[in-house]
Structure formats: C-alpha cells, structure tokens
Enzyme design. Structure first.
Site, PDB file in Angstrom:
ATOM      1  N   HIS A 167       0.879  -1.300  -0.253  1.00 19.00           N
ATOM      2  CA  HIS A 167       0.461   0.276  -0.158  1.00 19.00           C
ATOM      3  C   HIS A 167       0.835   1.764   0.513  1.00 19.00           C
ATOM      4  O   HIS A 167       0.680   1.933  -0.622  1.00 19.00           O
ATOM      5  CB  HIS A 167      -1.050   0.388   1.432  1.00 19.00           C
ATOM      6  CG  HIS A 167      -1.347   1.212   1.375  1.00 19.00           C
ATOM      7  ND1 HIS A 167      -2.160   1.981   0.287  1.00 19.00           N
ATOM      8  CD2 HIS A 167      -2.153   2.355   2.373  1.00 19.00           C
ATOM      9  CE1 HIS A 167      -3.037   3.256   1.378  1.00 19.00           C
ATOM     10  NE2 HIS A 167      -2.399   3.027   2.058  1.00 19.00           N
ATOM     11  N   HIS A 212       4.382   6.914   5.244  1.00 19.15           N
ATOM     12  CA  HIS A 212       3.165   7.289   5.593  1.00 19.15           C
ATOM     13  C   HIS A 212       2.558   6.752   6.994  1.00 19.15           C
ATOM     14  O   HIS A 212       1.643   7.185   7.761  1.00 19.15           O
ATOM     15  CB  HIS A 212       2.401   8.102   4.784  1.00 19.15           C
ATOM     16  CG  HIS A 212       1.766   6.934   4.271  1.00 19.15           C
ATOM     17  ND1 HIS A 212       2.221   5.687   3.496  1.00 19.15           N
ATOM     18  CD2 HIS A 212       0.442   6.706   4.873  1.00 19.15           C
ATOM     19  CE1 HIS A 212       0.623   5.658   2.840  1.00 19.15           C
ATOM     20  NE2 HIS A 212      -0.088   5.600   3.522  1.00 19.15           N
ATOM     21  N   GLU A 227       1.562   5.510  12.423  1.00 20.63           N
ATOM     22  CA  GLU A 227       0.298   4.905  13.601  1.00 20.63           C
ATOM     23  C   GLU A 227      -0.001   3.199  13.287  1.00 20.63           C
ATOM     24  O   GLU A 227      -0.392   3.041  14.142  1.00 20.63           O
ATOM     25  CB  GLU A 227      -0.309   5.575  11.815  1.00 20.63           C
ATOM     26  CG  GLU A 227      -2.000   4.709  11.999  1.00 20.63           C
ATOM     27  CD  GLU A 227      -2.980   5.675  13.393  1.00 20.63           C
ATOM     28  OE1 GLU A 227      -3.886   4.889  13.890  1.00 20.63           O
ATOM     29  OE2 GLU A 227      -2.394   6.539  13.228  1.00 20.63           O
ATOM     30  N   ASP A 228       1.065   2.805  13.011  1.00 20.00           N
ATOM     31  CA  ASP A 228       0.193   1.062  12.786  1.00 20.00           C
ATOM     32  C   ASP A 228       1.550   0.273  13.505  1.00 20.00           C
ATOM     33  O   ASP A 228       1.446  -0.275  13.227  1.00 20.00           O
ATOM     34  CB  ASP A 228       0.216   0.540  10.894  1.00 20.00           C
ATOM     35  CG  ASP A 228      -1.593   1.127  10.869  1.00 20.00           C
ATOM     36  OD1 ASP A 228      -2.320   1.474  12.108  1.00 20.00           O
ATOM     37  OD2 ASP A 228      -1.584   1.390   8.953  1.00 20.00           O
ATOM     38  N   ASP A 236      -2.966   8.541  -1.210  1.00 18.73           N
ATOM     39  CA  ASP A 236      -3.048   7.264   0.213  1.00 18.73           C
ATOM     40  C   ASP A 236      -4.546   7.075   0.815  1.00 18.73           C
ATOM     41  O   ASP A 236      -5.149   5.710  -0.115  1.00 18.73           O
ATOM     42  CB  ASP A 236      -3.504   7.473   1.370  1.00 18.73           C
ATOM     43  CG  ASP A 236      -3.374   6.862   2.840  1.00 18.73           C
ATOM     44  OD1 ASP A 236      -3.591   5.205   2.622  1.00 18.73           O
ATOM     45  OD2 ASP A 236      -4.457   7.789   3.397  1.00 18.73           O
ATOM     46  N   ASP A 267     -25.261  15.644 -24.250  1.00 21.37           N
ATOM     47  CA  ASP A 267     -23.908  15.804 -24.053  1.00 21.37           C
ATOM     48  C   ASP A 267     -22.984  14.984 -23.556  1.00 21.37           C
ATOM     49  O   ASP A 267     -22.612  14.866 -22.657  1.00 21.37           O
ATOM     50  CB  ASP A 267     -23.521  17.207 -23.521  1.00 21.37           C
ATOM     51  CG  ASP A 267     -24.267  18.119 -22.209  1.00 21.37           C
ATOM     52  OD1 ASP A 267     -25.107  16.483 -22.627  1.00 21.37           O
ATOM     53  OD2 ASP A 267     -23.889  18.166 -21.584  1.00 21.37           O
TER      54      ASP A 267
END
Length: 729
Positions: free
Chosen positions: A53, A77, A81-82, A144, A264
């Site tokens: 990812h 990134h 966080e993880d 992301d 259109d």
C-alpha cells in the site's frame, strides 16, 4: 493477486530517475526497506504484504510530480500510526522534513470519519491547517485515499459505503479545490459504484452497449479537427472521451433523464503550444460546428480559483449531436490534471516561492472566517468554497471578483471590504438599480452605494447571502454591535427550537444537561449561548441537538443500569405479528406503529404495551421513549423488546424533510425522482421561506430503511437541494 514487490519497486525507481533530477535512489530504497521491516507480517485485505500500500501511494505521489522527500514520506506514511516507529526514529534516519510530513499524515489518519458533524469539522479543519503549513501532507493523504479506494473491493460492504461517502464528502472536494481533476474524477467514479451500485451498473452497461457508436462519433470529430489544425499549421493534440461516470450519474439524476436522453456525453480536448493558438482553434471550431448560445466560458482570461484554465465551448456536430470542446496549452493541461502539485516544487528543503503562497490564501481566509462557526456552518462553508460553481463579476474599475454561483450584491460588497458591506444602502448592476437579493451573473458590472449614516446590515441578509465570507462578516457585526438584542433574539429562537423538538425547557435547563451543553459549545454562561444564537454564531437547532444528545446519553446510561424487564416467554419460538414485528413473549397481539416516530424495517425499535390497543412500536431514538426512561414515575415497565420479522414487501410510511433553493421546477424534479424510484408519495407539502429558500415535507411509503436511504441520496443529487433529513411524524 499477489504483487511482486521487488518488481514494483524497480518500476518506481526507474520512474524516479526519469522524473526527478539528482534523486538519491539509495535513500528512497532505505525508506522502502525501513517501512517494510517496520510493518513486518502485517497484511492487506487482498493478502499482500502491507508495504504494497505505501509503495502504491508513493507511485501516485511520483505521478503528481512531487519530490524525493514526498516519496520517502509516502513510503513511511503508516509507520507512526501502525507500528512502533516514532517521529524521532524517522527524523534521525530521513530528516526533519520527511518526519514532519509523516506526522502530519498520521494526525489526519487518527481522526476517523463519522456522521457526527463535530468530528467531520475537526477532521477537515486539521486538513486545512496541514494544507496551509505543508501542502505535501494533503497530497500524500490524497494518494493514500486513492489507492485505498482502488482496492475497496476487498473490504466488507458496510465499510465500503462508509469510506465511499467519506471520500465523496471530504477528499473529492479537496482534490477539486486543489485543481487535481484527474484524481477527483477517479475518486468520484470509484466511490459512486459503492454508494449506488444499481444505478452505476445500469450506466456502465448502457455505455458498453453504445461503445462502438460513441467511439465512431469521437473518431470522426477527432479526424476532422486534426486535419483542420494540420491545414493551418497549428501544432496540437486532439483527443476525445466519454464524460466520467459520476458526471453522467449526476446529470441523469439531477435532471431525471435516461442515459439515452443525456445528449452531451462526448467531450473533445485540444492541447496546443500557446495561448494565441487557443483562441485561433476556438475560431476554427466555431467555423466548423454551430456553437450553442450561452455555452462558452473563457477560463483563460478569468481562471478558476483552483488555477484551472481552459476555453470551453459546446457545439452541435453534423449528426445533430452536441459535444463539448476544451482548448488549453500544455502547461494548462498539467495544471488541470495535477492542480497545485504541478506548481508546488521543493528544492533542498527551501520553502515554496512567495508567488505560490497566494495560491493558498483561500485556505487561510477560510480558516480565519470560520473560527467562530459551529460544525454545521463550517461544513456548509466548505461545500460552497470547495464545490460550488463560480461566477465572475467586475468592479466599476474593471477588476474581476470571483464569487460562488448564486451570489448577490451583498456578497460582492463584503468581498470588497467589511465596511463596504456594513455601510451598503443599494446596488447597481450594469447601471441599473437592483434589489439586494438580485442574483449576479457572469460579466456583470457591480457598483455598491454606501452611506456613513447607514444603520448596518439586516438580519434578513443572512438568508440572502451565498458566500461564507459575507455571512461571517454580517454575524461579526451583530456580535459586536447588538449584544442585548442578540440575547433576547437568541433566547426566543432557542426556546422555539426546543418546543419544535418536543423537549421541555425544564429538561434543557436542568443541572444534568445545561452545564454539559455549554461546555460542548464552549460557552461560559447561558447568556453567551443566547447571544451566539442571536447573531448566528451557532444555530438554535444545533444547540437543541446537543441537548437531545445529552438526554439520550442519560437515557442510555439509565437503560444500562435498569434493563428492560424480562417478560415470561409463553412460547418457545416467538411468532411474527401480521405487521412484520416479533413481540418477545407475546403471541397474536395487535401491533401498531407509533405516529410520533414512524419506524420502518431496519430501524432499531422498542415496543410499548398500551391499554387496550396492543403493542405500539417506536424507534429507539424516539423522544417519547427516551423521555420515559428519564422519568422515574413513568410506566417504563411496559416497554418490551420487539424485532423485525418477515415484512413480505409491505410498505411503511415515514416523513422526509427537504431544504431547497427556491427555483422553478424543483418540486417537479423531486417528485419525478421518487416516481422513477417507485417510491409511493402519500403527502407532499411545500412552503416558501424568506431568502429564496423553500421547505418541503413528503410522506412516503417504503419497504425498508435501505430503500429510504437510497431515495434520500438521489434526492440530494438534485440541483438546488441543500439538505435532506428524516423527521418524526
């Protein structure tokens, strides 16, 4: 499909060498290895290593044209966080800039989306602050989100809808405001397939059936235009395409058309070397094809606020089929595709050029103007600033002023200066005196008449203005000049809103409720709250919602402490009542649906044993149910557990409330959408309010909550509908 990560990284490295001069590939490789090791055995929903990812996000960031630091930050990134990696770890290994970007993205990630307006607002505010400080944070967050949206097929359905809605309401508008049209279109096209799968499947199948015909039409136009450019020695590229899925979706449901009725669908883009050629090509287009009156826009002479530049014209081909032509230079094309990313260049840690700073003046202005606004107002301001169409008008000196579509002379006056708006006594548009509510059009020349003896703005102006900037400045004037009047006006509005919500003033003013509401709304005293309601700093409805939420919390706590009494079960298996509701412990009893809340299948429900009329079924958020739990003397022991059984496609009544901009045909549009969906209308009432706004109340019969939510979503797509909500009966 399991991804070959080494091959994918090699592709990234080759692309970096081609697009980033002097890139330190060893440093980027170190970031990749660092992140891969940090994520360890973590896997994505598709079965791939988690690092797949961040690697995909880095590829998107490179496509945007960003720098080496941005690619390293994209790879890293999710680390803070993880994983156990800290800001200090990243700073020590990759520098302060990369660590700062990663931390900025992490702060945005930690705020999860919810339908609660307060949390939406805080999330968006954080994004705007990050945008004002370092645009790369937002660009990596968009990368992301784009990759996550591309791979949403592996996520459970409920999460798909939640993330798709978040993408449509937050990320697509931000991409639009940054001028990143390619990214915006892809986010919208992917998201709408999860929000309305049936409609999008119908559109895609329809496009597939007419694919050969459409390709032949576009090929004919492209060939003809290419020959024309060659004949006159104009170097350029001519391409054709079918409009994007979400663009077609909006057109079909806002105008209630079938795919075959959307004329259109086709668009031609011509890219040339310079501005002079843009106008030359426009002349050739209008010579070859008949232009449609009123369908020409010069966004080169008057660029959009998101930096977009192009000439747009709609013409009719020889087959009688209308199509759009966009004409731009290569530089304009890069800006149209990648927006701010096409201009935002970083060199060895230096800050952006001063000229680039002006591109984000709108961010700072929006933040400053919304400091005193509540969540609902902030969200509305963002929608206007990020998604509304623009109108370009002129001052008497010839300066161009950009305003949201639908703006009035009052909006224009406040865009010039607060004092011009506060001292406004009249307006002339194109030399003629016009009322304050006059809607400005492209090319209008506006002159504001002022007087030093003017008494200031009127409260009615708040219902007339379109721009958040003007609305905020009017409120600031009332906040400063009319405090006593605001307190009285606000108190009346608050008490009226309480009555409308069936909440007693005594409950709202109780020691258990009022201090919590004042704290949540950041008021020190009740008079401050009344004053804020009076000058428009917060809506009475918003405060009442806070009161209702506190009442629900108390009721919920009371319910947990004193659960509903168990009723002796007389049958081993509960049986379904004829109306599709299973009453625990009772068989063959009369069931009716409470008119105070009108529950439908899919709603959490509870039953009340009435005297002689069976069991009355209420929604669990019904004010009567919540109120009974608050009152010790109430007959709370008569509430029983009920659940939905088989409903056999029965229809159930409920009420939808709409707020709409008053225009000719809006009632017909709403009714047509419901008719097309097969939703039965049993009552339809519309009334016009002040400020060009109307309120529509519709009683409909639906099979279940899902059908209602789908209908409300399609109504919201109608042009002029500003709010759709479900109300009590």
């Amino acid at each position: 499909m399991i991804i070959d990560l080494e091959a994918k990284y090699h592709h990234l490295e080759v692309a970096m060498k081609e697009h980033i001069h002097g890139v330190d590939t060893a440093r980027v490789r170190a970031a990749f290895d660092f992140a891969r090791e940090a994520h360890g055995k973590q896997l994505r929903k598709d079965g791939n290593e988690f690092i797949s990812h961040p690697l995909a996000a880095a590829e998107i960031v490179l496509e945007m044209g960003l720098d080496e630091d941005s690619i390293c930050a994209a790879l890293l990134h999710d680390c803070i966080e993880d994983t156990d990696v800290t800001f200090e770890d990243i700073e020590a290994r990759f520098g302060k800039d990369v660590a700062g970007i990663v931390e900025g993205v992490t702060k945005l990630t930690r705020v999860t989306y919810t339908s609660a307006e307060d949390e939406q607002m805080e999330n968006l505010r954080k994004m705007l602050f990050a945008m004002a400080q370092d645009i790369r944070v937002i660009l990596i967050k968009l990368a992301d989100r784009l990759h996550n949206t591309r791979t949403m097929e592996y996520v459970e359905p409920e999460k798909q809808r939640e993330k798709a809605l978040e993408t449509m309401e937050m990320y697509a508008p931000i991409a639009h405001r940054l001028g990143m049209q390619r990214l915006k279109w892809e986010l919208e096209d992917l998201s709408i397939q999860y929000l309305d799968p049936d409609a999008t499947r119908e559109i895609l199948e329809g496009l597939k059936q007419r694919h050969v015909e459409d390709e032949a039409f576009l090929e004919t136009i492209q060939s003809k235009l290419t020959r024309r450019l060659d004949e006159y020695g104009i170097t350029g590229q001519v391409t054709g395409r079918i409009k994007h899925l979400y663009s077609i979706y909006r057109k079909m449901y806002s105008e209630n058309k079938l795919l075959s009725e959307v004329l259109d669908l086709h668009a031609i883009r011509i890219i040339v070397n310079d501005i002079a050629d843009c106008y030359n090509v426009l002349g050739h287009i209008h010579e070859l094809y008949r232009p449609i009156p009123g369908c020409f826009n010069d966004y080169i002479g008057t660029p959009k606020p998101n930096m977009y530049q192009s000439l747009h014209t709609n013409v009719i081909g020889s087959e009688g089929v209308p199509f759009e032509v966009q004409i731009r230079t290569w530089e304009m094309h890069q800006t149209a595709e990648y927006g701010i990313a096409a201009h935002w260049k970083y060199k060895e840690g230096k800050t952006a050029k001063a000229a680039d700073e002006e591109k984000f003046a709108w961010v700072r202005r929006l933040l400053e103007s919304q400091q005193d606004s509540d969540a609902q107002e902030f969200m509305e301001a963002l929608k206007v600033d990020m998604f509304a169409d623009e109108v370009f008008v002129f001052t008497p000196r010839g300066d161009v002023v950009n305003l949201p579509k639908g703006s009035t002379p009052i909006d224009f006056a406040y865009s010039i200066h607060s004092e011009v708006g506060n001292r406004m006594t009249g307006a002339l548009v194109n030399g003629r005196i016009v009322p304050y509510a006059h809607v400005l059009g492209n090319g209008d020349v506006v002159k504001i008449q002022t007087s030093n003896s003017a008494k200031g703005p009127s409260r009615d102006w708040l219902d007339i203005v379109k721009s958040p900037e003007a609305r905020n400045k009017i409120r600031q004037w009332f906040k400063k000049e009319k405090r006593d009047e605001n307190v009285v006006h606000g108190k009346m509005s608050f008490e009226s809103a309480l009555r409308h919500a069936n909440i007693s003033l005594a409950d709202a003013m109780s020691d258990d409720i009022l201090p919590k509401v004042l704290s949540r709304a950041s008021f020190g005293a009740i008079d401050e709250m009344h004053a804020a309601i009076g000058y428009g700093g917060i809506s009475a409805a918003k405060v009442v919602n806070m009161v209702r939420e506190e009442l629900r919390q108390i009721a919920k706590k009371s319910k947990e402490e004193e659960p509903l009494p168990d009723i002796p079960i007389t049958h081993a298996i509960p049986k379904r009542a004829p109306q599709g509701v299973v009453v625990e412990g009772l068989d063959n009893c009369l069931v009716k649906f409470a008119r105070c809340c009108l529950p439908i299948p899919g709603d959490p429900i509870v039953g009340f044993i009435t005297r002689g009329y069976g069991v009355s079924v209420h929604r669990q958020d019904c004010h009567n149910y919540l109120k009974s739990l608050m009152e010790p003397e109430s007959e709370s022991g008569r509430w029983v557990r009920v659940t939905w059984g088989s409903t056999d496609n029965s229809l159930y009544s409920t009420v939808i409330d709409l707020q709409v901009i008053d225009r000719v045909g809006i009632v017909v549009d709403v009714a047509s959408i419901l008719n097309k969906l097969g939703v039965k209308i049993t009552s339809f009432h519309a009334r016009t309010l002040d400020g060009g706004v109307s309120h529509i109340t519709i009683v409909v019969d639906v099979k279940n909550r899902d059908e209602l939510v789908s209908a409300m979503a399609k109504i919201m797509s109608i042009s002029g509908v500003t709010d759709v909500s479900r109300t009590d009966g």
